[in-house]
Design a protein around this motif. Structure first.
Motif, PDB file in Angstrom:
ATOM      1  N   PRO A  72       0.814  -1.227   0.000  1.00  0.00           N
ATOM      2  CA  PRO A  72       0.000   0.000   0.000  1.00  0.00           C
ATOM      3  C   PRO A  72       0.844   1.271   0.000  1.00  0.00           C
ATOM      4  O   PRO A  72       0.544   2.205  -0.746  1.00  0.00           O
ATOM      5  CB  PRO A  72      -0.822  -0.126   1.291  1.00  0.00           C
ATOM      6  CG  PRO A  72      -0.931  -1.595   1.502  1.00  0.00           C
ATOM      7  CD  PRO A  72       0.385  -2.167   1.052  1.00  0.00           C
ATOM      8  N   LEU A  73       1.889   1.312   0.818  1.00  0.00           N
ATOM      9  CA  LEU A  73       2.713   2.518   0.881  1.00  0.00           C
ATOM     10  C   LEU A  73       3.359   2.816  -0.467  1.00  0.00           C
ATOM     11  O   LEU A  73       3.402   3.967  -0.908  1.00  0.00           O
ATOM     12  CB  LEU A  73       3.783   2.379   1.963  1.00  0.00           C
ATOM     13  CG  LEU A  73       4.699   3.599   2.129  1.00  0.00           C
ATOM     14  CD1 LEU A  73       4.990   3.859   3.595  1.00  0.00           C
ATOM     15  CD2 LEU A  73       6.010   3.413   1.375  1.00  0.00           C
ATOM     16  N   ILE A  74       3.843   1.790  -1.134  1.00  0.00           N
ATOM     17  CA  ILE A  74       4.479   1.993  -2.432  1.00  0.00           C
ATOM     18  C   ILE A  74       3.451   2.440  -3.466  1.00  0.00           C
ATOM     19  O   ILE A  74       3.686   3.405  -4.212  1.00  0.00           O
ATOM     20  CB  ILE A  74       5.177   0.699  -2.913  1.00  0.00           C
ATOM     21  CG1 ILE A  74       6.268   0.269  -1.921  1.00  0.00           C
ATOM     22  CG2 ILE A  74       5.749   0.896  -4.312  1.00  0.00           C
ATOM     23  CD1 ILE A  74       7.424   1.220  -1.807  1.00  0.00           C
ATOM     24  N   ILE A  75       2.328   1.759  -3.529  1.00  0.00           N
ATOM     25  CA  ILE A  75       1.300   2.094  -4.520  1.00  0.00           C
ATOM     26  C   ILE A  75       0.777   3.504  -4.304  1.00  0.00           C
ATOM     27  O   ILE A  75       0.627   4.294  -5.250  1.00  0.00           O
ATOM     28  CB  ILE A  75       0.147   1.084  -4.467  1.00  0.00           C
ATOM     29  CG1 ILE A  75       0.659  -0.336  -4.737  1.00  0.00           C
ATOM     30  CG2 ILE A  75      -0.946   1.463  -5.472  1.00  0.00           C
ATOM     31  CD1 ILE A  75       1.391  -0.504  -6.044  1.00  0.00           C
ATOM     32  N   ILE A  76       0.495   3.856  -3.054  1.00  0.00           N
ATOM     33  CA  ILE A  76       0.001   5.203  -2.747  1.00  0.00           C
ATOM     34  C   ILE A  76       1.041   6.249  -3.122  1.00  0.00           C
ATOM     35  O   ILE A  76       0.718   7.291  -3.714  1.00  0.00           O
ATOM     36  CB  ILE A  76      -0.364   5.305  -1.254  1.00  0.00           C
ATOM     37  CG1 ILE A  76      -1.613   4.471  -0.950  1.00  0.00           C
ATOM     38  CG2 ILE A  76      -0.587   6.765  -0.847  1.00  0.00           C
ATOM     39  CD1 ILE A  76      -1.882   4.295   0.531  1.00  0.00           C
ATOM     40  N   SER A  77       2.305   5.984  -2.785  1.00  0.00           N
ATOM     41  CA  SER A  77       3.377   6.933  -3.103  1.00  0.00           C
ATOM     42  C   SER A  77       3.528   7.108  -4.612  1.00  0.00           C
ATOM     43  O   SER A  77       3.768   8.219  -5.097  1.00  0.00           O
ATOM     44  CB  SER A  77       4.696   6.462  -2.491  1.00  0.00           C
ATOM     45  OG  SER A  77       4.612   6.383  -1.085  1.00  0.00           O
ATOM     46  N   GLU A  78       3.388   6.031  -5.353  1.00  0.00           N
ATOM     47  CA  GLU A  78       3.472   6.115  -6.811  1.00  0.00           C
ATOM     48  C   GLU A  78       2.311   6.919  -7.384  1.00  0.00           C
ATOM     49  O   GLU A  78       2.496   7.740  -8.294  1.00  0.00           O
ATOM     50  CB  GLU A  78       3.501   4.712  -7.415  1.00  0.00           C
ATOM     51  CG  GLU A  78       4.793   3.962  -7.137  1.00  0.00           C
ATOM     52  CD  GLU A  78       4.773   2.535  -7.643  1.00  0.00           C
ATOM     53  OE1 GLU A  78       5.857   1.969  -7.869  1.00  0.00           O
ATOM     54  OE2 GLU A  78       3.664   1.969  -7.800  1.00  0.00           O
ATOM     55  N   ARG A  79       1.129   6.688  -6.865  1.00  0.00           N
ATOM     56  CA  ARG A  79      -0.032   7.453  -7.335  1.00  0.00           C
ATOM     57  C   ARG A  79       0.130   8.937  -7.020  1.00  0.00           C
ATOM     58  O   ARG A  79      -0.197   9.801  -7.849  1.00  0.00           O
ATOM     59  CB  ARG A  79      -1.307   6.911  -6.680  1.00  0.00           C
ATOM     60  CG  ARG A  79      -1.706   5.506  -7.121  1.00  0.00           C
ATOM     61  CD  ARG A  79      -2.879   4.993  -6.301  1.00  0.00           C
ATOM     62  NE  ARG A  79      -3.270   3.643  -6.693  1.00  0.00           N
ATOM     63  CZ  ARG A  79      -4.172   2.908  -6.027  1.00  0.00           C
ATOM     64  NH1 ARG A  79      -4.766   3.406  -4.948  1.00  0.00           N
ATOM     65  NH2 ARG A  79      -4.466   1.692  -6.443  1.00  0.00           N
ATOM     66  N   PHE A  80       0.626   9.210  -5.835  1.00  0.00           N
ATOM     67  CA  PHE A  80       0.863  10.605  -5.447  1.00  0.00           C
ATOM     68  C   PHE A  80       1.884  11.252  -6.366  1.00  0.00           C
ATOM     69  O   PHE A  80       1.691  12.385  -6.834  1.00  0.00           O
ATOM     70  CB  PHE A  80       1.347  10.644  -3.996  1.00  0.00           C
ATOM     71  CG  PHE A  80       1.744  12.008  -3.514  1.00  0.00           C
ATOM     72  CD1 PHE A  80       0.797  12.990  -3.299  1.00  0.00           C
ATOM     73  CD2 PHE A  80       3.083  12.309  -3.255  1.00  0.00           C
ATOM     74  CE1 PHE A  80       1.159  14.260  -2.847  1.00  0.00           C
ATOM     75  CE2 PHE A  80       3.454  13.556  -2.805  1.00  0.00           C
ATOM     76  CZ  PHE A  80       2.495  14.538  -2.597  1.00  0.00           C
ATOM     77  N   THR A  81       2.965  10.544  -6.651  1.00  0.00           N
ATOM     78  CA  THR A  81       4.010  11.068  -7.536  1.00  0.00           C
ATOM     79  C   THR A  81       3.449  11.403  -8.911  1.00  0.00           C
ATOM     80  O   THR A  81       3.756  12.459  -9.488  1.00  0.00           O
ATOM     81  CB  THR A  81       5.149  10.052  -7.664  1.00  0.00           C
ATOM     82  OG1 THR A  81       5.692   9.788  -6.367  1.00  0.00           O
ATOM     83  CG2 THR A  81       6.257  10.584  -8.568  1.00  0.00           C
ATOM     84  N   GLU A  82       2.627  10.529  -9.442  1.00  0.00           N
ATOM     85  CA  GLU A  82       2.042  10.769 -10.768  1.00  0.00           C
ATOM     86  C   GLU A  82       1.146  11.999 -10.759  1.00  0.00           C
ATOM     87  O   GLU A  82       1.119  12.769 -11.724  1.00  0.00           O
ATOM     88  CB  GLU A  82       1.266   9.538 -11.227  1.00  0.00           C
ATOM     89  CG  GLU A  82       2.148   8.345 -11.577  1.00  0.00           C
ATOM     90  CD  GLU A  82       3.203   8.697 -12.609  1.00  0.00           C
ATOM     91  OE1 GLU A  82       2.846   9.283 -13.655  1.00  0.00           O
ATOM     92  OE2 GLU A  82       4.391   8.395 -12.359  1.00  0.00           O
ATOM     93  N   LYS A  83       0.412  12.195  -9.673  1.00  0.00           N
ATOM     94  CA  LYS A  83      -0.444  13.381  -9.595  1.00  0.00           C
ATOM     95  C   LYS A  83       0.381  14.661  -9.487  1.00  0.00           C
ATOM     96  O   LYS A  83       0.028  15.683 -10.077  1.00  0.00           O
ATOM     97  CB  LYS A  83      -1.397  13.258  -8.408  1.00  0.00           C
ATOM     98  CG  LYS A  83      -2.524  12.261  -8.629  1.00  0.00           C
ATOM     99  CD  LYS A  83      -3.568  12.330  -7.527  1.00  0.00           C
ATOM    100  CE  LYS A  83      -4.756  11.427  -7.828  1.00  0.00           C
ATOM    101  NZ  LYS A  83      -5.816  11.524  -6.800  1.00  0.00           N
ATOM    102  N   VAL A  84       1.475  14.609  -8.731  1.00  0.00           N
ATOM    103  CA  VAL A  84       2.352  15.774  -8.616  1.00  0.00           C
ATOM    104  C   VAL A  84       2.940  16.117  -9.979  1.00  0.00           C
ATOM    105  O   VAL A  84       3.004  17.294 -10.371  1.00  0.00           O
ATOM    106  CB  VAL A  84       3.470  15.516  -7.579  1.00  0.00           C
ATOM    107  CG1 VAL A  84       4.496  16.648  -7.609  1.00  0.00           C
ATOM    108  CG2 VAL A  84       2.883  15.385  -6.177  1.00  0.00           C
TER     109      VAL A  84
END
Length: 345
Positions: A72-84
């Motif tokens: 979850p932490l990795i997936i959430i961080s990746e999604r956040f990065t893409e939005k940024v």
């Protein structure tokens, strides 16, 4: 110079098995800023004792929260990065302090895109040796050894920034909607009390009892305890929560030396026995939900609270990949990219 951004979060094992968890825990616990004892003793403690049993126990915990896509932490961080990224016209990479998605790989990704001026963003709102500081130290070591041509700036801890508090409060307010709570507990990741003293540049300020928190001091810039209580109070005021319905506690501790108090698990029992049976719990030390929030608080915490007599329990998610959080991070990055100098830690 071509600018780029390296976002860095905690990290995760590659999969929820003892075999994968063991090297992850080894890297994490052998960090001198996590278990800050002499290396010989740390090696004995970690490799001689903890790693004999902890990987199996931790793997079971990870299995309870693991997603089909992965950690979850990795997936959430990746999604956040893409939005940024969508808000910016510069390269943005993601790295982790521990695990296979390393800081070095993040720097390499930026280098391949021609970046030679990096904004390092530790994804921790508060300053602590075992979170924010270890990310900065590791990143600087990697940059000096393998990417010496890069200039690296660092985003300061943002625990009390008005724009951050606004986004955090909005997220928490949404989480509280429709939930008839009689108490709101802000649970932060715990650290040993000695870490507070080690991080104090004055070597004399923090008394670990709150008496110095209201006294303006340079020590507050690196005082995790002060910063946690400050975040709680700023959010409480922003949401107009009654002071008697809000408290702060600290979770996740190891046996031995005293850690920051009050302990979250003790608070679950105390609040329930005092008749505060409808509890909302927030974990603002993390910007992304992870093992400590999804398993320790959302699952184990609920069980502990109900066993003590609690009736209703709600864990409010971290900021994760909220649109307003991603937009705010992008605004901070744009601010950095347009200035000749930037405040660093």
């Amino acid at each position: 110079m071509k600018k780029g951004v390296l976002l860095v979060n905690l990290g995760s094992p590659d999969n929820p098995t003892p075999k994968a968890v063991r090297p992850y825990l080894d890297e994490f616990l052998m960090d001198e800023r996590v278990i800050d004892v002499p290396v010989v003793l740390r090696n004995l403690l970690v490799r001689g004792i903890i790693l004999q049993t902890r990987p199996r126990k931790s793997a079971k915990a990870y299995q309870k929260i693991w997603w089909d896509e992965g950690s979850p932490l990795i997936i959430i961080s990746e999604r956040f990065t893409e939005k940024v990224k969508k808000h910016l016209d510069m390269p943005v990479a993601l790295g982790m302090r521990y695990g296979s998605m390393s800081i070095e790989k993040g720097f390499q990704e930026l280098k391949e895109q021609g970046v030679d001026h990096v904004l390092l963003v530790p994804l921790y709102p508060h300053y602590a040796m075992s979170s924010y500081e270890t990310v900065v130290v590791k990143a600087m070591e990697v940059a000096q050894k393998k990417f010496s041509e890069m200039k690296v700036d660092t985003l300061p801890a943002f625990y009390n920034r008005a724009d951050y508090i606004e986004v955090l409060s909005h997220s928490i307010g949404e989480g509280l909607e429709g939930f008839e709570y009689d108490h709101v507990l802000f649970s932060y990741h715990g650290i040993p009390e000695r870490h507070i003293r080690k991080s104090d540049p004055t070597r004399s300020h923090c008394k670990i009892d709150g008496s110095c928190c209201s006294i303006n001091s340079v020590a507050h810039h690196t005082c995790y305890r002060h910063q946690c209580y400050a975040t709680t109070e700023l959010v409480r005021k922003a949401l107009n929560l009654p002071a008697e319905k809000v408290s702060t506690s600290f979770q996740s501790r190891l046996a031995g030396d005293p850690w920051l108090k009050p302990y979250t698990d003790y608070e679950f029992e105390r609040l329930a026995k005092e008749g505060r049976t409808r509890l909302a719990v927030i974990t603002p030390a993390f910007v992304s939900d992870c093992l400590e929030t999804l398993e320790e608080i959302a699952m184990e915490g609920k069980e502990e609270f109900e066993e003590a007599g609690g009736k209703s329990y709600k864990h409010i998610p971290c900021l994760n990949d909220r649109d307003d959080w991603a937009a705010l991070m992008a605004d901070w990055i744009k601010d950095w990219s347009t200035r000749e100098a930037y405040l660093t830690v």
